[in-house]
Scaffold this motif. Sequence first.
Motif, mmCIF file in Angstrom:
data_model
loop_
_atom_site.group_PDB
_atom_site.id
_atom_site.type_symbol
_atom_site.label_atom_id
_atom_site.label_comp_id
_atom_site.label_asym_id
_atom_site.label_seq_id
_atom_site.Cartn_x
_atom_site.Cartn_y
_atom_site.Cartn_z
ATOM 1 N N PRO A 1 8.067 -4.931 61.323
ATOM 2 C CA PRO A 1 8.939 -5.307 62.455
ATOM 3 C C PRO A 1 10.312 -4.652 62.355
ATOM 4 O O PRO A 1 10.742 -4.224 61.277
ATOM 5 N N ASN A 2 10.996 -4.594 63.509
ATOM 6 C CA ASN A 2 12.313 -3.949 63.568
ATOM 7 C C ASN A 2 13.333 -4.607 62.652
ATOM 8 O O ASN A 2 14.277 -3.950 62.198
ATOM 9 N N LYS A 3 13.150 -5.900 62.373
ATOM 10 C CA LYS A 3 14.116 -6.622 61.547
ATOM 11 C C LYS A 3 13.737 -6.642 60.072
ATOM 12 O O LYS A 3 14.412 -7.290 59.265
ATOM 13 N N ARG B 1 0.391 3.231 59.714
ATOM 14 C CA ARG B 1 0.391 1.834 60.169
ATOM 15 C C ARG B 1 1.784 1.197 60.176
ATOM 16 O O ARG B 1 1.927 0.044 60.595
ATOM 17 N N ILE B 2 2.803 1.921 59.717
ATOM 18 C CA ILE B 2 4.158 1.343 59.691
ATOM 19 C C ILE B 2 4.567 0.868 61.077
ATOM 20 O O ILE B 2 5.177 -0.194 61.241
ATOM 21 N N LYS B 3 4.245 1.653 62.114
ATOM 22 C CA LYS B 3 4.706 1.359 63.477
ATOM 23 C C LYS B 3 4.307 -0.040 63.937
ATOM 24 O O LYS B 3 5.045 -0.688 64.690
ATOM 25 N N SER B 4 3.158 -0.522 63.505
ATOM 26 C CA SER B 4 2.673 -1.821 63.968
ATOM 27 C C SER B 4 2.746 -2.912 62.906
ATOM 28 O O SER B 4 2.528 -4.087 63.225
ATOM 29 N N GLN B 5 3.062 -2.536 61.663
ATOM 30 C CA GLN B 5 3.064 -3.539 60.595
ATOM 31 C C GLN B 5 4.444 -3.843 60.044
ATOM 32 O O GLN B 5 4.607 -4.789 59.282
ATOM 33 N N ALA C 1 5.834 -2.383 70.512
ATOM 34 C CA ALA C 1 6.275 -2.156 71.899
ATOM 35 C C ALA C 1 7.672 -1.555 71.961
ATOM 36 O O ALA C 1 7.949 -0.697 72.801
ATOM 37 N N TYR C 2 8.555 -1.983 71.088
ATOM 38 C CA TYR C 2 9.923 -1.462 71.060
ATOM 39 C C TYR C 2 10.263 -1.071 69.632
ATOM 40 O O TYR C 2 10.025 -1.833 68.691
ATOM 41 N N CYS C 3 10.832 0.112 69.472
ATOM 42 C CA CYS C 3 11.140 0.635 68.138
ATOM 43 C C CYS C 3 12.614 0.993 68.075
ATOM 44 O O CYS C 3 13.086 1.838 68.848
ATOM 45 N N VAL C 4 13.356 0.362 67.173
ATOM 46 C CA VAL C 4 14.780 0.655 67.040
ATOM 47 C C VAL C 4 14.954 2.049 66.453
ATOM 48 O O VAL C 4 14.054 2.601 65.802
#
Length: 595
Positions: free
Chosen positions: A564-566, A558-562, A513-516
Amino acid sequence: MIEGKIVRVSGPIVFAEGLEGCGLYDVVHVGEKELIGEIIRQNAGRATIQVYEDVTGLQVGGKVVSEGRPLSLRLGPGLVGTIYDGIQRPLKAMYEDKGAFLLAGQRTEPLDVNQKWHFEVGKSSDGTAVAAGAAIYPGMPLGTVQETPSILHTIMVPPSVRGRVLKTFAGDGDYTVDEVIGVTELDEEIKLSQYWPVRKPRPYAQKLTVSQPLVTGLRVIDVFFPLSKGGTAAIPGGFGTGKTMTQHAVAKWCDADLIVYIGCGERGNEMTDVLNEFPEIIDPRTGRSLMERTILIANTSNMPVAAREVSLYSGITLAEYYRDMGMAVAIMADSTSRWAEALRELSGRMEEMPAEEGFPAYLPTRLAEFYERAGRITSLCQREGSVSVIGAVSPPGGDFSEPVTQHTKRFIRCFWALDRELANARHYPAIGWIDSYSEYAEEVKGWWERHEPEWATVRLDALDLLKKEQRLQQIVRLIGPDALPESERLILTVADMIKNGFLQQDQFDKVDAYCVSEKQIAILVLIMNFYRRALAVIKQGAPLLRVNSLPVKEEIVRIKSQVPNKELEKIKIVEGHLDDQLGELERMYRNTGAV
């Protein structure tokens, strides 16, 4: 008070005589129910008034009373978290007072006059606490009020105050918005609240150039078509293409201090969803309700058309007020097309000569007056603030050549064109990368170079590849993909990776939903590295089929959903897989030339 009488009624437009002494845009009360109206024309002793409420029952001969002042908003603590109509009537308070339907002539104070706010005195420019006898100036901060847990409200000297010395000052304490906290040497009263005309821009010390992006967490916006803080953007699209949902996502995730959402002429059920959803949305910055830094203005399509016309000015006035405190404010106007339709209806009632498609000839001027109030400024108290405007446009049939869209493009610098085919394919956000553009890319380049130096290069490379893919798709539709050489079929493959692994973003996925910004650039760099190395391998003789069968291709998507930002270090693992798998192909075809 100046009193006149009604001589003609034409829908929300009322003609009255006896108001020769009134000024243009003065507020008037019309008829027995004292409906709120505004003088919009004076002509040979006859005033033309637009009424902001239901005019059912108005009669010729009814009285019209002028207040002798322009339509103004009351600004002060209590604005944030409130839902207003276009003329700043709090809808929740009116519902609790009279029920579910707006009644003609119904009045409720825009701010709660009974609530006590704890006021803490601030310091003057020399570092001493503000006190009686202190020198003051317009816009000077006198102290603060904690309006919500997310908003620290600065109480400022109104810009209209002419006095330069505080004769009396109350100091720390609990006050209502009606109580006087200070008096100038000219006996001007200063309260926690102040009034400001909606059609008059609030003054500032200096207008600054835009240089910092409004970070939204949406990859297609932040990387490809950035909007700066203090910038203007338009989201045009037909019905169902996702204008409102895109604005919701920007409102939730952008790094603005305050959100002003204007529902102008939208369907009632859609606006109901907004009013129900916003209080439930959790602000990712605070972990609390998003309403603690949001002001909503609701003017649905079944509300009086004149109030729709003024709702945009009300929203931008509220934004300027918080901008003067040093905040970055973002306005979502949904939609300016409905606002333009209100102008068209009112213009027709006044029997003005229509321009293209029936819109008034002054439509471009009104659009310019609205968008030019955006910007990044230094306020009168030397604080830096900004107002960013994101206006949705609803062209009939999705026709971007209609007047509202075309005139809007003249006054905005960021254009997020929603694509019907993408929306039908459930590609969200449905911002088309061919028709969209941003003129803020150069302005925000410096910010990106400090944070992600590769942004400028990888952005241009990816956009160029997507443009090549569009041209190739025209050939594919005619003769099929097999007629293309493998190097060009690779472009089709990588363009799909960009679309599915970068541009498409799932707002229901907690990770995606949110991508740094670091993750945004890392994904795009990885995709473009895959393209360059795969192209080199294909030129060495490797078939595209072998490249497409590499497991790392799906890992990148799949990086975008697998990831996390942290946990961005996990992207390094995928980079290692890319090096290993493409490196093996490179060695194989470098040594043998074929398999």
